[in-house]
Design an enzyme around this catalytic site. Structure first.
Site, mmCIF file in Angstrom:
data_model
loop_
_atom_site.group_PDB
_atom_site.id
_atom_site.type_symbol
_atom_site.label_atom_id
_atom_site.label_comp_id
_atom_site.label_asym_id
_atom_site.label_seq_id
_atom_site.Cartn_x
_atom_site.Cartn_y
_atom_site.Cartn_z
ATOM 1 N N ARG A 157 0.501 -1.060 -0.282
ATOM 2 C CA ARG A 157 -0.563 -0.112 0.125
ATOM 3 C C ARG A 157 1.066 1.290 -0.015
ATOM 4 N NH1 ARG A 157 -3.374 -3.790 -2.048
ATOM 5 N NH2 ARG A 157 -4.148 -5.145 -0.624
ATOM 6 N N GLU B 247 -5.677 -12.836 7.479
ATOM 7 C CA GLU B 247 -5.273 -13.045 6.625
ATOM 8 C C GLU B 247 -4.261 -13.884 6.109
ATOM 9 O OE1 GLU B 247 -6.853 -8.527 4.568
ATOM 10 O OE2 GLU B 247 -4.679 -8.491 5.573
ATOM 11 N N ASP C 82 -12.125 -2.480 6.456
ATOM 12 C CA ASP C 82 -10.791 -1.656 6.445
ATOM 13 C C ASP C 82 -10.305 -0.410 5.965
ATOM 14 O OD1 ASP C 82 -7.813 -1.600 5.981
ATOM 15 O OD2 ASP C 82 -8.582 -3.611 4.877
ATOM 16 N N GLU D 105 -4.799 3.997 0.754
ATOM 17 C CA GLU D 105 -4.876 2.831 0.019
ATOM 18 C C GLU D 105 -6.201 2.661 -0.960
ATOM 19 O OE1 GLU D 105 -4.826 -0.811 2.324
ATOM 20 O OE2 GLU D 105 -5.463 -2.360 1.444
#
Lengths: 711, 711
Positions: free
Chosen positions: A176, A299, A373, A401
């Protein structure tokens, strides 16, 4: 067209000149003050300076003051009256003792006082760090051309740990990251100390940031290897005078990968011993090492749940290793699971709130501002206020992002303030206060650790953030970390005056532009509470149609739930009931279709296309109106910028203008792609008066950007 | 130690100041001339200037002249006598017509004349490009403080295509790049034109480089997609005024990947049509597009051999598509095959020489300087001089893949000159002359295309090349591409005067240091003709023990062939007989154990550890001596640099000094790792008087650098 290009080209040649305005200096510009009256006034007021104390921190403070005064005033003053007197309270001469004790009685660590005493200006503090911050504050007064003849300032930070998180990988790519490679050149460390490391420290110190996590939360155990720790040590040595502590991310499986153990089970004594020895090794090199940030069981990252242990077990493992040295663990609450069919909104709360009270005292739980997020807009995370026995750390994302990445002008302070000011209990207890220590928070807290983290937007691009206006978000994060009561407007004004100009037309025009920019971005990307409509992986551009990814919660369709009836995620009791995680007062507001603020409407409700909103327009009409408004407002931003052509140096003027051109194009892309997609459900026309989308839906679906940066 | 660090730290703070010497300006520094007498002389000689002509190229030349004169002379002269008169021959006023025709009768395209005519200085040329180059040459005279009162200069380039090859990927990583990310930010193109694009063009124009291949030879078809071609177009537009043509790498399988065809067979009509249409599309956007570079059937790249076709078939396919527009194909001869057990040294020659005469007239075969791969030292590639019907293009590597990468000071001009001056036939016909067109080459040539390529060492690091001295290699490549007769010494002196100082002690000290640096690097890495001892993949550091890679010719053991008897690759008739590819005269020298120059000894011969060399020392002793000499010489380089502390600005002084510290450490690493390894075969002791290696072989074998840059 050709001519425009040509003009631009010739303009850009200027960049190579000695005085290139390439943005490297950030807001620490010490060019001679242009306003003649102001200059005389400052020269009168600052005829000399005296620095007391010799520590490394005081030396860098002195160096900064000298460089700045020499620049701002035209030359370094050396007279004997009307002096600036700088030093710790204990180091200052007896002379001004009484005044000092009166003016500085509430100083705490890192705080400072700046006050006028007879003909002199005193900058003092209890500790070195406070003096450093006081010097930078004083310089900011000069840079922003404030009155300094009768000062009476006392400042101290609200939160103890004000930290940048770098999602920087050891191969210098930045997750990012939209400003080039990582500024950390691990390969040439520890011998080569790039000057940018020092300038990075100066910039952070100037806004009160006192910690940096060098490595990505998607962690690589290698940074804990002895040769890498030698590199870390050198950076820590460099940053120490600037009151900046170094932290690292700890990969939970490091005992296996680096240590050769068969397990990383937090209850395994060999694992505990490995981390203890690793911590000892780190502190031998970096005696003031800050601690670890950990992303675990999220993740794909390893974590304690692999061994049937809890997040608390995992965090405590590391906390016990760090505790003897005074280090802390920042354990991230950003977790969700592909195997868990629960609304992703609810998962972090469900996993963490039951663990409240189970963490060691040197563990902080680091919580993203919202429950999903870092979306352009999210309601506050329900964990804030819900774990009174655990110190919570706010995690903001400075890098954009989901907010236009490296090329959109979006000033984030208003978004952060919206979360910090979020009323947790309907009685005015804010998220900001939930971060404060025992006794100061308006909701019960039993912890004393406090902190805030921002995911950095910094890379090796010559202007640090890839876009001049990205610097404003770095600046704003630091200022809000210091004092969340500061207004977005005040911060923007400070930054503009320091970075671009003290001229009123510049400051007022750009402040207006910046303050509106977040709402504008929300409008052209995800208005009315829509979220996560971004394309997959790189998150660049719109992809609301994506619904075939293996993990359900990675699909935009999971979030917007558009169908022939309407659009939005029902998170009330009739839906996922995520709303139940908020306090009753908040629930009462959000669960009501009538009272739910429109900015969160489709976050919490599935609303019919034809339903009327407060404006009297149908949902479809209002959705269209906002998307078009967003795109129109970007065009206005560009016109507004162009009105300052003569007020801004050529290089930065052109660079920003080119960026605004990209933003203008992409705002339309977002608008047209989203509306042509939602139109397949609403079956309604784009309202009269709006230009038709440039292409059909198929066109937007076929666009692909395999090398969009930052992933 | 602490104090040194601290001094360094405070020194580095200077970097942030307005006058930071960060290296961004390269050698185009136009600071006011410090030598007062010289300044007066120049001011006298340049009291004004007149520019004739209006083309984009003349406009940038004028802009450059004005920026430079304003800087160098203190302000822009505007008087009426003692003028600099600049323009194309056809544009200059009648007045000086006679003088011009006398002085410029041998001017060709891109050439220029600079001469004193009465009180004026004339800069003229046949074409715009020549004027541009003339202006930069004139500025170089001033920057290097040459006498300008009686000028009589006529220069023209020896080779037509002087091209940088960027091994830059579309994700901004750079293969073998050690200076950060790619300067091409594909994501923000075509809207955002980074000022560095223009400065890149200026720097190249200043040294006569007139072409740039934007993309990696390990190619990605995506750059040929319409949206990427729009980005290419904008760069081409930006570079055009600077006389720089844009080229791209063509991935041979693009018709499959982009075009959806089932084959990329060069004899397939649909494939031919696809390339034709692609070329047409490119030229609609970029009317002066230069052409394609192709790496085919090499290291996994697709190519014509997949379809049973030859390299000529492949090259001609693209050549036919480009020919109507004037484009060329640069087809790389860097091929070798895992399936071919032949000495890798021989494979390119074997594949290409039989194809001589089979290529279209607009194909050049691009040949690396040596037969293996940009090693610290190689004999010239035997293809040079062996394909008289095919225009050959020299390929040098400016980026230091095998020569210390981003952190070693190795001035490459002597290495390049060694190859250019290589005597192909024992009669003085050099490699340099084999690149010249028909009629000028000393060996028969039937072609008229001429060119030279250099693999760039440029990235987005603030100083362009990651290391200030890396700039010297970019500069030297351009200067040698223009005129390979220039001496390494002259080029070093020019660069030093422009980049660091005109002071004699600085120039002489650093010139000596630079001129010796290549031999020093050879000594501590691969003396006596050793080659390819580098670690795998990233090629960072020594790995002579590696022998287990799947492809035999990727293993260092393949190249050094050390055993208990001796070391070296027998390439004579008793061995691989690669030597047979050279002319009889060269063969006679190289095949003789006595006459073979020691610098190539182990390249061509397997030599016993105890055999005596010319020095009277045994091979083992001489090998040790050279490795130790290399390391010692680096320490001397650093001492030499440190003697200039007061002559060089603080920032660059520190930066170079830190780099030399790395080089010093790594030179010892190379020495100790290689010698402890070869010692396992020689079974001989390190000779008396040399310090013992710091570690045992096992230590060096275990070192690993998974994130070494550039791969």
């Amino acid at each position: 067209m050709v001519k425009t290009f040509w003009t631009l080209l010739v303009g850009l040649v200027l960049a190579f000149g000695a005085a290139a305005e390439n943005g490297y200096r950030l807001w620490l510009r010490y060019d001679k003050i242009g306003d003649a009256a102001m200059l005389v006034q400052y020269q009168e007021r600052i005829q000399g300076y005296r620095f007391f104390g010799e520590s490394p921190t005081l030396q860098v403070a002195k160096k900064e003051l000298e460089m700045a005064l020499a620049g701002l005033l035209g030359n370094l003053p050396s007279g004997g009256s009307n002096q600036v007197i700088i030093g710790k309270k204990t180091d200052l001469p007896q002379l001004s003792g009484i005044a000092i004790s009166l003016k500085t009685k509430d100083l705490d660590k890192e705080g400072f006082a700046i006050f006028t005493h007879q003909e002199n200006t005193i900058i003092t503090a209890n500790d070195d760090a406070g003096v450093l911050y006081g010097v930078f504050h004083f310089l900011r007064l000069l840079q922003t051309q404030q009155e300094i003849s009768n000062l009476n300032i006392l400042e101290k930070p609200k939160l103890d740990r004000r930290i940048l998180n770098h999602w920087d990988n050891l191969d210098r790519t930045v997750e990012r990251g939209y400003a080039g490679f990582s500024i950390w050149n691990w390969h040439t460390l520890p011998e080569y100390l790039d000057p940018s490391y020092t300038d990075y420290a100066r910039a952070n110190a100037s806004i009160g940031i006192n910690g940096t996590v060098l490595t990505n939360v998607n962690a690589n155990a290698l940074v804990l290897r002895p040769d890498y720790l030698e590199k870390v040590k050198v950076l820590a040595d460099l940053f120490r005078p600037y009151n900046i502590k170094v932290y690292l991310t700890a990969r939970f499986s490091a005992p296996i990968e680096l240590g050769g153990l068969a397990t990383a089970d937090p209850l395994d004594p060999a694992v505990q011993q490995w981390w203890k020895e690793k911590a000892d090794e780190i502190y031998r090199l970096v005696p003031d090492f800050g601690g670890f940030v950990v992303k675990a069981n999220s993740e794909g990252q390893p974590g304690p749940q692999v061994y049937g242990r809890s997040h608390a077990d995992g965090a405590n493992l590391l906390a016990d290793a760090l505790a003897p040295h005074g280090g802390i663990v920042m354990w991230r609450a950003f977790v969700y699971s592909a195997e868990d069919a629960t609304d992703r909104h609810k998962q972090a709360y469900n996993e963490f709130v039951p663990l409240d009270g189970n963490f060691r005292p040197n563990v902080m739980v680091q919580v993203k501002n919202g429950p999903i997020d870092f979306q352009p807009r999210e309601p506050a995370h329900p964990i804030f206020g819900a774990m009174p026995k655990t110190p919570l750390m706010m995690e903001f994302q400075i890098t954009q992002e989901y907010l236009g990445q490296g090329t959109h002008l979006v000033y984030l302070a208003p978004m952060w303030k919206e979360v910090l000011d979020f009323d947790i209990d309907g009685k005015g207890s804010t998220v900001a206060s939930s971060l404060l220590p025992t006794g100061q928070a308006s909701i019960p807290q039993t912890s004393s650790l406090t902190g805030i983290a921002g995911v950095a937007n910094i890379g090796n691009d010559i202007n640090w953030t890839g876009y001049h206006f990205g610097q404003a978000n770095w600046y704003a994060f630091g200022r809000l970390a210091w004092n969340s009561d500061l207004s977005s407007e005040k911060i923007a004004e400070e930054w503009l005056r320091m970075t671009f100009s003290n001229k009123k037309t510049v400051v007022e025009t750009l402040k207006t532009l910046m303050l509106a920019s977040h709402e504008t971005c929300v409008n052209y990307m995800t208005p009315l509470g829509l979220h996560h409509l971004m394309a997959t992986g790189h998150h660049y551009g719109p992809g609301p149609w994506i619904g075939d990814l293996s993990r359900p919660e990675w699909n935009p369709t999971y979030y917007h739930r558009a169908d022939e009836k309407g659009v939005g995620f029902d998170r009330t009791a009739t839906g996922s009931n995520a709303i139940s995680q908020y306090s009753p007062a908040v629930q009462a507001i959000f669960s009501s279709r009538q009272h739910c603020p429109e900015k969160y409407l489709l976050w919490f409700h599935h609303v019919g296309w034809g339903e009327k909103l407060a404006s009297g327009k149908t949902l479809w009409e209002e959705l269209c109106r906002r998307y078009y408004q967003g795109a129109t407002d970007v065009a206005d931003m560009r016109r507004s910028w162009q009105s300052l052509k003569k007020e801004v140096d050529e290089q930065r003027f052109q660079e920003v203008d080119m960026m605004l051109q990209i933003q203008e194009k992409e705002a339309k892309w977002w608008r047209d792609a989203c509306l042509t997609y939602f139109q397949t459900f609403s079956k309604m026309e784009i309202p009269e008066g709006f230009e038709k989308p440039a292409h059909d839906l198929d066109f937007y679906k076929k666009l692909d950007y395999p090398y969009a940066p930052g992933h």
